[in-house]
Motif scaffolding. Sequence first.
Motif, PDB file in Angstrom:
ATOM      1  N   ALA A 174     -11.602 -11.610 -38.381  1.00 16.42           N
ATOM      2  CA  ALA A 174     -12.089 -12.915 -38.983  1.00 16.42           C
ATOM      3  C   ALA A 174     -11.935 -14.022 -37.985  1.00 16.42           C
ATOM      4  O   ALA A 174     -12.918 -14.718 -37.950  1.00 16.42           O
ATOM      5  CB  ALA A 174     -11.453 -13.061 -40.280  1.00 16.42           C
ATOM      6  N   GLN A 175     -10.834 -14.084 -37.271  1.00 13.49           N
ATOM      7  CA  GLN A 175     -10.642 -15.259 -36.288  1.00 13.49           C
ATOM      8  C   GLN A 175     -11.489 -15.067 -35.289  1.00 13.49           C
ATOM      9  O   GLN A 175     -12.084 -15.921 -34.575  1.00 13.49           O
ATOM     10  CB  GLN A 175      -9.020 -15.030 -35.887  1.00 13.49           C
ATOM     11  CG  GLN A 175      -8.708 -16.285 -34.863  1.00 13.49           C
ATOM     12  CD  GLN A 175      -7.245 -16.414 -34.649  1.00 13.49           C
ATOM     13  OE1 GLN A 175      -6.606 -15.416 -35.052  1.00 13.49           O
ATOM     14  NE2 GLN A 175      -6.929 -17.352 -33.988  1.00 13.49           N
ATOM     15  N   GLY A 176     -11.768 -13.919 -34.792  1.00 13.40           N
ATOM     16  CA  GLY A 176     -12.565 -13.450 -33.669  1.00 13.40           C
ATOM     17  C   GLY A 176     -14.021 -13.355 -33.798  1.00 13.40           C
ATOM     18  O   GLY A 176     -14.882 -13.073 -32.824  1.00 13.40           O
ATOM     19  N   GLY A 177     -14.423 -13.336 -35.042  1.00 11.58           N
ATOM     20  CA  GLY A 177     -16.034 -12.949 -35.475  1.00 11.58           C
ATOM     21  C   GLY A 177     -16.501 -11.811 -35.311  1.00 11.58           C
ATOM     22  O   GLY A 177     -17.505 -11.498 -35.005  1.00 11.58           O
ATOM     23  N   VAL A 178     -15.479 -10.780 -35.593  1.00 15.26           N
ATOM     24  CA  VAL A 178     -15.987  -9.301 -35.680  1.00 15.26           C
ATOM     25  C   VAL A 178     -16.143  -8.923 -37.319  1.00 15.26           C
ATOM     26  O   VAL A 178     -15.402  -9.355 -37.994  1.00 15.26           O
ATOM     27  CB  VAL A 178     -14.842  -8.264 -35.056  1.00 15.26           C
ATOM     28  CG1 VAL A 178     -15.137  -6.784 -35.302  1.00 15.26           C
ATOM     29  CG2 VAL A 178     -14.784  -8.622 -33.518  1.00 15.26           C
ATOM     30  N   THR A 179     -17.154  -8.361 -37.389  1.00 15.75           N
ATOM     31  CA  THR A 179     -17.550  -7.718 -38.746  1.00 15.75           C
ATOM     32  C   THR A 179     -16.649  -6.472 -38.875  1.00 15.75           C
ATOM     33  O   THR A 179     -17.030  -5.458 -38.680  1.00 15.75           O
ATOM     34  CB  THR A 179     -18.767  -7.609 -39.038  1.00 15.75           C
ATOM     35  OG1 THR A 179     -19.385  -8.772 -39.044  1.00 15.75           O
ATOM     36  CG2 THR A 179     -19.286  -7.153 -40.485  1.00 15.75           C
ATOM     37  N   ALA A 180     -15.775  -6.442 -39.846  1.00 15.00           N
ATOM     38  CA  ALA A 180     -15.139  -4.963 -40.249  1.00 15.00           C
ATOM     39  C   ALA A 180     -15.748  -4.228 -41.138  1.00 15.00           C
ATOM     40  O   ALA A 180     -15.735  -4.666 -42.538  1.00 15.00           O
ATOM     41  CB  ALA A 180     -13.593  -5.332 -40.622  1.00 15.00           C
ATOM     42  N   VAL A 181     -16.433  -3.323 -40.782  1.00 11.08           N
ATOM     43  CA  VAL A 181     -17.188  -2.492 -41.668  1.00 11.08           C
ATOM     44  C   VAL A 181     -16.372  -1.329 -42.142  1.00 11.08           C
ATOM     45  O   VAL A 181     -16.142  -0.336 -41.715  1.00 11.08           O
ATOM     46  CB  VAL A 181     -18.479  -1.761 -41.136  1.00 11.08           C
ATOM     47  CG1 VAL A 181     -19.161  -1.018 -42.261  1.00 11.08           C
ATOM     48  CG2 VAL A 181     -19.336  -2.966 -40.672  1.00 11.08           C
ATOM     49  N   HIS A 182     -15.790  -1.511 -43.440  1.00 11.14           N
ATOM     50  CA  HIS A 182     -14.725  -0.573 -43.872  1.00 11.14           C
ATOM     51  C   HIS A 182     -15.124   0.530 -44.665  1.00 11.14           C
ATOM     52  O   HIS A 182     -16.648   0.485 -44.676  1.00 11.14           O
ATOM     53  CB  HIS A 182     -13.542  -1.318 -44.797  1.00 11.14           C
ATOM     54  CG  HIS A 182     -14.162  -2.161 -45.577  1.00 11.14           C
ATOM     55  ND1 HIS A 182     -14.778  -1.538 -46.768  1.00 11.14           N
ATOM     56  CD2 HIS A 182     -14.361  -3.285 -46.017  1.00 11.14           C
ATOM     57  CE1 HIS A 182     -15.185  -2.453 -47.801  1.00 11.14           C
ATOM     58  NE2 HIS A 182     -15.166  -3.712 -47.146  1.00 11.14           N
ATOM     59  N   ARG A 183     -14.478   1.400 -45.082  1.00 11.90           N
ATOM     60  CA  ARG A 183     -14.941   2.344 -45.709  1.00 11.90           C
ATOM     61  C   ARG A 183     -15.912   2.377 -46.893  1.00 11.90           C
ATOM     62  O   ARG A 183     -17.265   2.829 -46.915  1.00 11.90           O
ATOM     63  CB  ARG A 183     -13.842   3.453 -46.254  1.00 11.90           C
ATOM     64  CG  ARG A 183     -14.217   4.910 -46.776  1.00 11.90           C
ATOM     65  CD  ARG A 183     -13.105   5.622 -47.110  1.00 11.90           C
ATOM     66  NE  ARG A 183     -13.390   7.167 -47.874  1.00 11.90           N
ATOM     67  CZ  ARG A 183     -13.831   7.939 -47.171  1.00 11.90           C
ATOM     68  NH1 ARG A 183     -13.770   8.001 -45.843  1.00 11.90           N
ATOM     69  NH2 ARG A 183     -14.106   9.046 -47.812  1.00 11.90           N
ATOM     70  N   GLY A 184     -15.653   1.492 -47.800  1.00 15.12           N
ATOM     71  CA  GLY A 184     -16.368   1.022 -48.877  1.00 15.12           C
ATOM     72  C   GLY A 184     -17.832   0.335 -48.327  1.00 15.12           C
ATOM     73  O   GLY A 184     -18.908   0.863 -48.926  1.00 15.12           O
ATOM     74  N   LEU A 185     -17.555  -0.548 -47.597  1.00 13.93           N
ATOM     75  CA  LEU A 185     -19.071  -1.117 -46.901  1.00 13.93           C
ATOM     76  C   LEU A 185     -19.908  -0.261 -46.275  1.00 13.93           C
ATOM     77  O   LEU A 185     -20.879  -0.279 -46.372  1.00 13.93           O
ATOM     78  CB  LEU A 185     -18.292  -2.488 -46.045  1.00 13.93           C
ATOM     79  CG  LEU A 185     -19.558  -3.066 -45.572  1.00 13.93           C
ATOM     80  CD1 LEU A 185     -20.384  -3.777 -46.764  1.00 13.93           C
ATOM     81  CD2 LEU A 185     -18.926  -4.358 -44.600  1.00 13.93           C
TER      82      LEU A 185
END
Length: 229
Positions: free
Chosen positions: A202-213
């Motif tokens: 969140a701080q670095g502007g990365v989109t974390a695409v987790h298992r559900g997403l």
Amino acid sequence: MRTYLLDAEYEVRVRPVDNLIHRASWDELDERIDSRITDVLGKTVVPMLNVLIETSGEHRRELLSLREDVQQIQMKLVEHDIQLSRLQRGQDVKALTGVIGTIDAMNWREFEEHVAELLRRDGCTDVVLYGGHGGDRGVDITAKTADGRSVAVQCKNFAPFRHVLSGEMQKFLGASKVLHQADVALYVATCAFTRESLAIAAQGGVTAVHRGLLEAWSAGVQLQVLRSF
């Protein structure tokens, strides 16, 4: 007493549950019937037997045996209800996890190709897979969004019980934002992320695409960050 129990069971089974019973599935109907019978046995028959046992001397042994039979019936009904619930949950889970189940069966190369195809589907161009060979400078896929923004992607085909750790996220943050100077950084994983890794993302502007997403994305939902402005 046995006649009373049989009559009580028959009465509960033939009694209408509600006016919409014809709309219920057979599993729901069976579950309601079991619930009503269990309720009658637990709240009416067993207490009555307890009273009779306390006040009767001549038939005490027979009543104790009868109470045992009733309690066995209760246990069987409870077990039946648990089995029905497990079967229903199994059907629901199978329906919901068909997409993610397919992804879990992929090897790392197939997974990267799958993510690349999702990028193309969502309008990305110049999609390049580095395939784990040298020269990737810390990312697995690069691309361009439909409106010209640069994309850097990290793909992790981890076991579902694993988590993406903060160190792994920090490494990708440096590779995507510093080395590649990507406008869009995607960390796509088949597992969850730790709280610390999500904070770094969140701080670095990365989109974390987790298992559900990932499951939703694979099923056709476009990632918000890939949409054109």
